[in-house]
Design a protein around this motif. Structure first.
Motif, PDB file in Angstrom:
ATOM      1  N   ALA A 128      -1.170   8.273  -6.981  1.00 24.67           N
ATOM      2  CA  ALA A 128      -1.782   9.551  -7.826  1.00 24.67           C
ATOM      3  C   ALA A 128      -1.621  11.155  -7.236  1.00 24.67           C
ATOM      4  O   ALA A 128      -1.724  11.898  -7.813  1.00 24.67           O
ATOM      5  CB  ALA A 128      -3.513   9.156  -7.446  1.00 24.67           C
ATOM      6  N   ALA A 129      -1.104  10.859  -5.933  1.00 20.49           N
ATOM      7  CA  ALA A 129      -0.798  12.239  -5.170  1.00 20.49           C
ATOM      8  C   ALA A 129       0.729  12.389  -5.469  1.00 20.49           C
ATOM      9  O   ALA A 129       1.262  13.225  -4.637  1.00 20.49           O
ATOM     10  CB  ALA A 129      -1.243  12.099  -3.788  1.00 20.49           C
ATOM     11  N   GLY A 130       1.340  11.721  -6.015  1.00 18.45           N
ATOM     12  CA  GLY A 130       2.789  11.872  -5.956  1.00 18.45           C
ATOM     13  C   GLY A 130       3.675  11.042  -5.268  1.00 18.45           C
ATOM     14  O   GLY A 130       4.801  11.404  -5.322  1.00 18.45           O
ATOM     15  N   GLY A 131       3.034  10.061  -4.623  1.00 18.67           N
ATOM     16  CA  GLY A 131       3.952   9.261  -3.614  1.00 18.67           C
ATOM     17  C   GLY A 131       4.828   8.189  -4.534  1.00 18.67           C
ATOM     18  O   GLY A 131       4.507   7.805  -5.392  1.00 18.67           O
ATOM     19  N   PRO A 132       6.007   8.161  -4.025  1.00 18.71           N
ATOM     20  CA  PRO A 132       7.363   7.433  -4.865  1.00 18.71           C
ATOM     21  C   PRO A 132       6.948   5.992  -4.273  1.00 18.71           C
ATOM     22  O   PRO A 132       6.203   5.296  -3.560  1.00 18.71           O
ATOM     23  CB  PRO A 132       8.372   7.754  -3.932  1.00 18.71           C
ATOM     24  CG  PRO A 132       8.059   8.481  -2.568  1.00 18.71           C
ATOM     25  CD  PRO A 132       6.665   8.857  -2.891  1.00 18.71           C
ATOM     26  N   ASP A 133       7.916   5.047  -5.102  1.00 19.13           N
ATOM     27  CA  ASP A 133       7.709   3.680  -4.928  1.00 19.13           C
ATOM     28  C   ASP A 133       8.820   3.327  -4.457  1.00 19.13           C
ATOM     29  O   ASP A 133       9.468   2.254  -4.587  1.00 19.13           O
ATOM     30  CB  ASP A 133       7.837   3.025  -6.526  1.00 19.13           C
ATOM     31  CG  ASP A 133       6.519   2.794  -6.982  1.00 19.13           C
ATOM     32  OD1 ASP A 133       5.494   2.443  -6.188  1.00 19.13           O
ATOM     33  OD2 ASP A 133       6.376   2.624  -8.168  1.00 19.13           O
ATOM     34  N   THR A 134       8.952   3.934  -2.929  1.00 21.93           N
ATOM     35  CA  THR A 134      10.122   3.614  -2.192  1.00 21.93           C
ATOM     36  C   THR A 134       9.628   2.882  -1.061  1.00 21.93           C
ATOM     37  O   THR A 134       8.687   2.980  -0.537  1.00 21.93           O
ATOM     38  CB  THR A 134      11.005   4.822  -1.927  1.00 21.93           C
ATOM     39  OG1 THR A 134      10.040   5.962  -1.345  1.00 21.93           O
ATOM     40  CG2 THR A 134      11.577   5.601  -3.201  1.00 21.93           C
ATOM     41  N   PRO A 135      10.751   2.245  -0.531  1.00 18.52           N
ATOM     42  CA  PRO A 135      10.122   1.393   0.914  1.00 18.52           C
ATOM     43  C   PRO A 135       9.629   2.382   1.893  1.00 18.52           C
ATOM     44  O   PRO A 135       8.585   1.861   2.778  1.00 18.52           O
ATOM     45  CB  PRO A 135      11.453   0.717   1.230  1.00 18.52           C
ATOM     46  CG  PRO A 135      12.457   0.628   0.089  1.00 18.52           C
ATOM     47  CD  PRO A 135      11.863   1.755  -0.894  1.00 18.52           C
ATOM     48  N   ALA A 136      10.201   3.432   2.039  1.00 19.95           N
ATOM     49  CA  ALA A 136       9.543   4.552   3.071  1.00 19.95           C
ATOM     50  C   ALA A 136       8.096   5.099   2.649  1.00 19.95           C
ATOM     51  O   ALA A 136       7.305   5.290   3.693  1.00 19.95           O
ATOM     52  CB  ALA A 136      10.749   5.841   2.965  1.00 19.95           C
ATOM     53  N   ASP A 194       1.074  -1.396  -0.020  1.00 21.83           N
ATOM     54  CA  ASP A 194      -0.061   0.138   0.045  1.00 21.83           C
ATOM     55  C   ASP A 194       0.799   1.225  -0.078  1.00 21.83           C
ATOM     56  O   ASP A 194       1.928   1.445   0.854  1.00 21.83           O
ATOM     57  CB  ASP A 194      -0.794  -0.013   1.040  1.00 21.83           C
ATOM     58  CG  ASP A 194      -1.793   1.040   1.236  1.00 21.83           C
ATOM     59  OD1 ASP A 194      -2.466   1.622   0.259  1.00 21.83           O
ATOM     60  OD2 ASP A 194      -1.799   1.729   2.341  1.00 21.83           O
ATOM     61  N   HIS A 195       0.707   2.243  -0.791  1.00 17.47           N
ATOM     62  CA  HIS A 195       1.230   3.466  -0.640  1.00 17.47           C
ATOM     63  C   HIS A 195       1.022   4.407   0.354  1.00 17.47           C
ATOM     64  O   HIS A 195      -0.311   4.634   0.301  1.00 17.47           O
ATOM     65  CB  HIS A 195       1.154   4.215  -2.186  1.00 17.47           C
ATOM     66  CG  HIS A 195       2.152   3.565  -3.292  1.00 17.47           C
ATOM     67  ND1 HIS A 195       1.600   2.306  -3.932  1.00 17.47           N
ATOM     68  CD2 HIS A 195       3.126   3.713  -3.727  1.00 17.47           C
ATOM     69  CE1 HIS A 195       2.645   2.021  -4.794  1.00 17.47           C
ATOM     70  NE2 HIS A 195       3.586   2.769  -4.493  1.00 17.47           N
ATOM     71  N   ILE A 196       1.866   4.694   0.958  1.00 10.11           N
ATOM     72  CA  ILE A 196       0.989   5.742   2.309  1.00 10.11           C
ATOM     73  C   ILE A 196       0.785   7.055   1.485  1.00 10.11           C
ATOM     74  O   ILE A 196      -0.211   7.468   2.068  1.00 10.11           O
ATOM     75  CB  ILE A 196       2.470   5.983   3.240  1.00 10.11           C
ATOM     76  CG1 ILE A 196       2.708   4.471   3.847  1.00 10.11           C
ATOM     77  CG2 ILE A 196       1.991   6.847   4.325  1.00 10.11           C
ATOM     78  CD1 ILE A 196       3.921   4.580   4.685  1.00 10.11           C
ATOM     79  N   ILE A 197       1.663   7.562   0.806  1.00 11.73           N
ATOM     80  CA  ILE A 197       1.166   8.680   0.048  1.00 11.73           C
ATOM     81  C   ILE A 197       0.726   8.165  -1.448  1.00 11.73           C
ATOM     82  O   ILE A 197       1.498   7.407  -2.170  1.00 11.73           O
ATOM     83  CB  ILE A 197       2.303   9.755  -0.321  1.00 11.73           C
ATOM     84  CG1 ILE A 197       2.596  10.366   1.160  1.00 11.73           C
ATOM     85  CG2 ILE A 197       1.612  10.965  -1.085  1.00 11.73           C
ATOM     86  CD1 ILE A 197       4.004  10.868   0.887  1.00 11.73           C
ATOM     87  N   PRO A 198      -0.489   8.145  -1.682  1.00  7.86           N
ATOM     88  CA  PRO A 198      -0.896   7.564  -2.828  1.00  7.86           C
ATOM     89  C   PRO A 198      -0.281   7.983  -4.018  1.00  7.86           C
ATOM     90  O   PRO A 198       0.257   9.001  -4.221  1.00  7.86           O
ATOM     91  CB  PRO A 198      -2.413   7.950  -3.307  1.00  7.86           C
ATOM     92  CG  PRO A 198      -2.833   8.503  -1.825  1.00  7.86           C
ATOM     93  CD  PRO A 198      -1.555   8.984  -1.080  1.00  7.86           C
TER      94      PRO A 198
END
Ligand SMILES: [Zn+2]
Length: 92
Positions: A58-66, A52-56
């Motif tokens: 769609a909202a510019g959240g990166p594909d990083t472990p953080a 799950d992306h913490i910051i989606p």
């Protein structure tokens, strides 16, 4: 914090799994570790751990472990829906 390579999915999965003690980041319930931890494939389909992306994205959240956490497939889906409208209670 630049990562030239995408981390191996399995390693990332284990890192997140251990950090969350196998619990869903959204509802806090334990997730099955594998298909064989549940009785039926339909249960696995709903409860399997997903990224799950913490910051989606769609909202510019990166594909990083953080920016990734593990959540039940059905919780992940529900969150995606609620974020389209109002902000839920899932900021952790
Ligand atoms: Zn959940």
């Amino acid at each position: 914090m630049s990562q030239p390579f995408e981390p191996p999915k399995t390693g990332l999965f284990e890192t997140l799994w251990n950090a969350q003690s196998g619990q869903c980041a959204l509802c806090g319930e334990p997730m099955p570790a594998s298909r064989f931890a549940v009785a039926h494939a339909s249960v696995w389909k709903k409860q399997r751990p997903t990224f799950d992306h913490i910051i989606p994205r769609a909202a510019g959240g990166p594909d990083t472990p953080a920016n990734l956490q593990l959540a039940h497939a059905h919780c992940n889906k529900r969150k995606g829906k609620s974020q389209a409208g109002s902000v839920g209670r899932d900021r952790t």
